[in-house]
Design an enzyme around this catalytic site. Structure first.
Site, short mmCIF file in Angstrom:
data_model
loop_
_atom_site.label_atom_id
_atom_site.label_comp_id
_atom_site.label_asym_id
_atom_site.label_seq_id
_atom_site.Cartn_x
_atom_site.Cartn_y
_atom_site.Cartn_z
N GLU A 161 -22.12 7.37 -61.43
CA GLU A 161 -22.24 8.55 -60.13
C GLU A 161 -20.95 9.51 -59.78
O GLU A 161 -19.82 9.17 -60.37
CB GLU A 161 -22.55 7.82 -58.94
CG GLU A 161 -22.29 6.91 -58.43
CD GLU A 161 -22.70 7.44 -57.28
OE1 GLU A 161 -21.55 7.91 -56.58
OE2 GLU A 161 -22.81 5.93 -56.43
N LYS A 164 -24.18 -0.69 -50.00
CA LYS A 164 -23.24 0.27 -49.36
C LYS A 164 -23.15 -1.04 -47.87
O LYS A 164 -23.81 -1.17 -47.73
CB LYS A 164 -23.18 1.22 -49.13
CG LYS A 164 -23.75 1.91 -48.81
CD LYS A 164 -23.48 3.61 -48.43
CE LYS A 164 -24.13 4.59 -47.78
NZ LYS A 164 -23.92 5.84 -47.51
N1 PSU Z 1 -21.65 2.96 -51.48
C1 PSU Z 1 -19.67 3.74 -51.75
N2 PSU Z 1 -19.76 4.47 -51.34
C2 PSU Z 1 -20.57 5.29 -51.18
C3 PSU Z 1 -21.78 5.47 -51.42
C4 PSU Z 1 -22.18 4.17 -51.29
O1 PSU Z 1 -20.00 2.41 -50.70
O2 PSU Z 1 -19.68 6.45 -51.20
C5 PSU Z 1 -22.66 6.98 -51.71
C6 PSU Z 1 -23.28 6.38 -53.52
O3 PSU Z 1 -23.60 8.32 -54.37
C7 PSU Z 1 -24.92 6.50 -52.57
C8 PSU Z 1 -24.81 7.29 -51.12
O4 PSU Z 1 -26.11 7.19 -53.21
O5 PSU Z 1 -23.63 6.90 -50.61
C9 PSU Z 1 -26.20 7.28 -51.08
O6 PSU Z 1 -25.48 8.49 -49.67
P1 PSU Z 1 -27.00 8.81 -48.57
O7 PSU Z 1 -26.75 7.51 -47.65
O8 PSU Z 1 -26.15 10.03 -47.87
O9 PSU Z 1 -28.02 8.97 -48.74
#
Ligand code: PSU
Ligand code: MN
Length: 307
Positions: free
Chosen positions: A26, A160
């Site tokens: 990603e 995360k």
């Molecule tokens: N985990 C991390 N850092 C990030 C992300 C995940 O430690 O930047 C990113 C990934 O790309 C994940 C996204 O898919 O955050 C999810 O964001 P949201 O909660 O806005 O969907």
């Protein structure tokens, strides 16, 4: 997403045509997950780790409005520079395409691109999920919906760090996602190896590949989420991390940081509070996951060519 909508690089196209192993990466982590210059360095190390296992890395992003599978070095550099780049989840893809701008793909958007391209394995750091304030703000990542929909094996070190992990696991189960721990019966906790939350265990990468192969053979719709703990040398103490997270979350709420802005803000605050240790752990787990995903893609290809 339709296959024809995807711009596939020559290297990735050839690898897929020859049924060789490919690992999708990603770009949200590249543009928003880590501070420069560590973001670019780490991403290139991930590509290197994938190649080291005999697989081909396929970066994803939207560039000039076009969904891309397989990124060149200058694309990666551009995304790392974060100039005019949107965070792209599923709900953002059509707007970004229509606007002709750049989008760094989250797990959800990456899954859509990976599936459209016929890729089966994807490496990331941590998936998105249920945020702690969910009962107030309904903040649930589209990653969960995408994991329910696309039959891709995703290697991550859990969710995360700032999420509500038990609620995230409940939603994953409700969504029909196969969650397994690699060499562990616990869902990894991003910066820490143990969480206390039980998941099914696979003893080896070979066995994880068997689960991914069965997911497809049975015709099940969802992803296989392989939890690979952060390497021991970089792992942080759970109690210490949860203190930092609590503090950063409280501060983000007090400042009214919301929605897609919240993750980058909280992550950079965690880096400050930990004196850089969260960032070092993040880097180590990303490279570790890329290596595991490379080996998994190789094992899966071998299995499916043998059928
Ligand atoms: N985990 C991390 N850092 C990030 C992300 C995940 O430690 O930047 C990113 C990934 O790309 C994940 C996204 O898919 O955050 C999810 O964001 P949201 O909660 O806005 O969907
Ligand atoms: Mn959200």
């Amino acid at each position: 997403m339709r296959r024809e909508a995807l711009n596939v690089s020559e290297e990735v196209e050839t690898a897929l045509g020859e049924r060789r192993p490919v690992v999708v990466l990603e770009s949200a982590l590249l543009s928003f997950g880590l501070p420069p210059p560590l973001n670019l360095e780490t991403y290139l190390e991930m590509e290197h780790a994938v190649r080291g296992q005999g697989a081909v890395p396929a970066g994803t992003a939207i560039l000039d409005g076009k969904p891309r599978l397989g990124l060149a070095k200058q694309d990666v550099e551009r995304l790392a520079a974060q100039v005019g780049c949107e965070k792209a989840s599923l709900a953002d893809l059509a707007w970004i395409a229509a606007s002709g701008v750049a989008g760094a793909t989250t797990v959800a958007a990456t899954l859509a691109l990976a599936h459209a391209g016929g890729c089966r394995v994807f490496a990331t750091g941590g998936i998105g999920g249920v945020h702690p304030g969910v009962t107030e703000d309904f903040d649930i990542s589209a990653d969960i919906a995408a994991l329910a929909r696309y039959p891709v094996a995703v290697v991550s070190s859990g969710a995360k760090a700032i999420l509500d992990v038990p609620k995230t696991l409940e939603l994953l189960e409700a969504a029909g996602v196969s969650v397994v721990g690699l060499g562990t019966g616990e869902f990894p906790l991003f910066y820490s190896r143990e969480s206390g939350y039980r998941v099914r265990q696979v003893a080896s990468i070979e066995q994880a590949a068997s689960v991914a192969a069965e997911q497809r053979r049975l015709g099940l719709p969802g992803a296989v989420l392989v939890g690979n703990p952060v390497p021991a040398g970089a792992a942080l103490e759970r109690s210490e991390v949860s203190e930092w997270i609590h503090r950063a979350e409280t501060e983000s709420r007090a400042r009214g940081v919301r929605g897609r802005e919240r993750t980058p803000w909280v992550l950079s605050r965690l880096a400050e509070l930990s004196g850089g240790r969260t960032v070092a752990a993040n880097r180590a787990l990303l490279v570790g996951n890329a290596a595991v995903a490379g080996a998994l893609a190789v094992a899966l290809c071998r299995k499916e060519l043998a059928v």
